[in-house]
Design an enzyme around this catalytic site. Structure first.
Site, PDB file in Angstrom:
ATOM      1  N   HIS A 204       0.050  35.193  49.596  1.00 55.52           N
ATOM      2  CA  HIS A 204       0.538  34.897  48.268  1.00 55.52           C
ATOM      3  C   HIS A 204       1.778  34.014  48.339  1.00 55.52           C
ATOM      4  CE1 HIS A 204      -1.519  38.578  46.163  1.00 55.52           C
ATOM      5  NE2 HIS A 204      -2.380  37.699  46.646  1.00 55.52           N
TER       6      HIS A 204
ATOM      7  N   GLU B 197       4.807  34.358  47.194  1.00 49.24           N
ATOM      8  CA  GLU B 197       6.059  35.008  47.558  1.00 49.24           C
ATOM      9  C   GLU B 197       6.180  35.176  49.066  1.00 49.24           C
ATOM     10  OE1 GLU B 197       4.654  37.174  43.733  1.00 49.24           O
ATOM     11  OE2 GLU B 197       3.786  36.014  45.379  1.00 49.24           O
TER      12      GLU B 197
ATOM     13  N   CYS C  69       2.754  41.078  42.673  1.00 49.79           N
ATOM     14  CA  CYS C  69       1.732  42.122  42.583  1.00 49.79           C
ATOM     15  C   CYS C  69       2.262  43.446  43.132  1.00 49.79           C
ATOM     16  CB  CYS C  69       0.474  41.700  43.328  1.00 49.79           C
ATOM     17  SG  CYS C  69       0.687  41.458  45.102  1.00 49.79           S
TER      18      CYS C  69
ATOM     19  N   ALA D 248     -21.310   7.681  22.040  1.00 50.04           N
ATOM     20  CA  ALA D 248     -22.313   6.742  22.561  1.00 50.04           C
ATOM     21  C   ALA D 248     -22.822   5.875  21.424  1.00 50.04           C
ATOM     22  CB  ALA D 248     -23.481   7.500  23.196  1.00 50.04           C
ATOM     23  N   MET D 249     -23.474   4.789  21.798  1.00 47.33           N
ATOM     24  CA  MET D 249     -24.202   3.974  20.834  1.00 47.33           C
ATOM     25  C   MET D 249     -25.391   4.770  20.316  1.00 47.33           C
ATOM     26  SD  MET D 249     -22.763   0.836  20.874  1.00 47.33           S
ATOM     27  CE  MET D 249     -24.036  -0.361  20.463  1.00 47.33           C
TER      28      MET D 249
ATOM     29  N   TRP E 221     -19.174   2.060  29.624  1.00 45.31           N
ATOM     30  CA  TRP E 221     -18.142   3.100  29.517  1.00 45.31           C
ATOM     31  C   TRP E 221     -17.428   2.909  28.194  1.00 45.31           C
ATOM     32  CZ3 TRP E 221     -18.469   6.711  33.113  1.00 45.31           C
ATOM     33  CH2 TRP E 221     -18.974   6.384  34.371  1.00 45.31           C
TER      34      TRP E 221
ATOM     35  N   ARG F 145     -13.930  11.742  42.424  1.00 47.44           N
ATOM     36  CA  ARG F 145     -13.952  10.511  43.210  1.00 47.44           C
ATOM     37  C   ARG F 145     -12.555   9.888  43.272  1.00 47.44           C
ATOM     38  NH1 ARG F 145     -18.698  10.469  40.287  1.00 47.44           N
ATOM     39  NH2 ARG F 145     -18.048   8.901  38.758  1.00 47.44           N
TER      40      ARG F 145
END
Length: 330
Positions: A60, A62, A85, A172-173, A180, A217
Site C-alpha cells: 500500500h 503508506e 486500512c 455522426a453523419m 473524425w 495508443r
C-alpha cells in the site's frame, strides 16, 4: 480541492493532499480492484517519503512512503488520500498499524474509508497511539477514489460517459460516417482516459458498424489498454465480454472504473438507468445538420426533471475542440 461541508482543512494541507492525489494516479488502474492511494511524508517542509499503491494492490501507499522515509518519519506528518486500512490481511499488515508504529506526529487524511472493515477504525487506532489525525473530508472524485466509493456505496463502478459531438450535438453523419468529428488533441485525451479505466464499453451496433479497437495508443501507455465490454443480448466476439443490460455492471466485481464510448442508444440506456457519474463532452467546431444525435431518448417525463442533475467541473480547449467535464449531483 475543497472540503465537504462541516470540515475545514488548511491551505497547506490541501496542497500536500493534492500532491498525494497526483501520486495516486500512478496506481490507476494497475492496483484495481484495490483503491489507488497516494501518500507523502513531510518533515520540516521537505518530502521525506512518498508512495502509491503498487500493481496488484500491495504494498500500500503508506508502506512504500514509510520505507522511503525511514527514520525521518519520526515526528513528521503524513498526507494520505484515504484513511489507512485497519483490517489485517494475509498479503500484508494493516496500514494503520504501520503508521501508528512509525512515530509520526500527524496524519492528514483526504477521506474516510467507506470500507466497513476500516470506516473510522484506522483513524481511531492512530489516535490511540498518540498520533494527531485530521480528516479533510475531500470528495472522492478529487482524490482519485471515485471507483472505490462507488463500489462500496452504490454497489457498482464509477462510470464515465464520453461523447464526441459536433456543435449541433451529432456523433455522426446521417450515413453513419463519424471519423473524425473531433481533432487529434481530443483523441489523445480520450486515450489518456482509456488508460485510467479498468474497462471500456460500446453498444452492439457500434461494435458491428465500426469494429473499434478500444485500445490505448499513447506512447508508453500501450500496456494499459482496458478490458473490452459490449452491451448486447447476443454473444460477444473473442476478446470481449458481453453485458445484457446496463444493470449487469454490478456483476463485474473486478472492475472499479468503467468508460463508455458509444453509441447513442447505449449512452441513453445508461443515462436512463441513472448509472452515469461523469460526462466527458468533446465538441468540435463543426455543424453537421441532420446527422445522428449523440444521445437517444432517456425517458424524461418533462423538462423540469432535466435540471439540477449535472454540475460542470472543468472546461478546456483541446486544439480547435472544447472539452467540458460534468459530474452527477446526487
Amino acid at each position: 480541492m475543497r472540503a465537504r461541508s462541516g470540515l475545514t482543512v488548511a491551505a497547506g494541507d490541501t496542497r500536500w493532499l493534492a500532491a498525494a492525489a497526483s501520486l495516486a494516479e500512478r496506481a490507476r488502474p494497475l492496483a484495481s480492484p484495490n483503491p489507488g492511494v497516494g501518500a507523502i511524508i513531510v518533515r520540516d517542509g521537505v518530502v521525506a517519503g512518498r508512495g502509491w499503491t503498487q500493481p496488484g494492490g500491495r504494498p500500500h501507499a503508506e508502506a512504500v512512503a514509510l520505507a522511503m522515509a525511514g527514520e525521518q518519519a519520526k515526528g513528521a506528518a503524513m498526507y494520505v488520500t484515504l484513511e489507512p486500512c485497519a483490517h489485517r490481511s494475509e498479503r500484508g499488515p494493516a496500514c494503520a498499524d504501520l503508521v501508528a508504529e512509525a512515530g509520526l506526529a500527524r496524519v492528514v487524511i483526504g477521506m474516510r474509508d467507506p470500507d466497513p472493515r476500516t470506516a473510522g477504525a484506522g483513524m481511531a487506532r492512530l489516535r490511540e497511539a498518540g498520533v494527531q489525525v485530521d480528516e479533510a473530508g475531500l470528495a472522492a472524485s478529487a482524490l482519485g477514489l471515485g471507483g472505490h466509493e462507488a463500489w462500496l456505496t452504490l454497489g457498482r463502478q464509477h462510470i464515465t460517459l464520453k461523447l464526441a459531438l459536433s456543435l449541433d450535438g451529432c456523433i455522426a453523419m446521417a450515413s453513419g460516417e463519424s471519423r473524425w468529428i473531433t481533432g487529434e488533441a481530443s483523441r489523445a485525451h480520450t486515450h489518456r482516459e482509456r488508460a485510467r479505466a479498468d474497462a471500456i464499453l460500446v453498444g452492439g451496433g457500434t461494435l458491428r458498424a465500426d469494429k473499434p479497437r478500444l485500445d490505448v495508443r499513447l506512447p508508453g501507455l500501450e500496456g494499459r489498454s482496458p478490458q473490452r465490454l459490449v452491451l448486447t443480448r447476443g454473444a460477444s466476439p473473442a476478446g470481449w465480454r458481453a453485458l445484457a443490460s446496463p444493470e449487469a455492471v454490478r456483476e463485474l466485481a473486478d472492475i472499479r472504473y468503467l468508460f463508455i464510448e458509444g453509441g447513442a442508444q447505449t449512452a441513453a440506456a445508461f443515462l436512463a438507468a441513472d448509472l452515469v457519474d461523469r460526462l466527458l463532452i468533446y465538441r468540435a467546431p463543426v455543424i453537421i445538420g441532420g446527422g445522428i444525435a449523440g444521445i437517444g431518448d432517456i425517458g424524461l417525463a418533462g423538462l423540469a426533471s432535466a435540471h439540477g442533475r449535472w454540475q460542470r467541473e472543468d472546461a478546456r480547449n483541446l486544439g480547435a475542440d472544447t472539452l467540458e467535464i460534468y459530474s452527477r449531483t446526487r
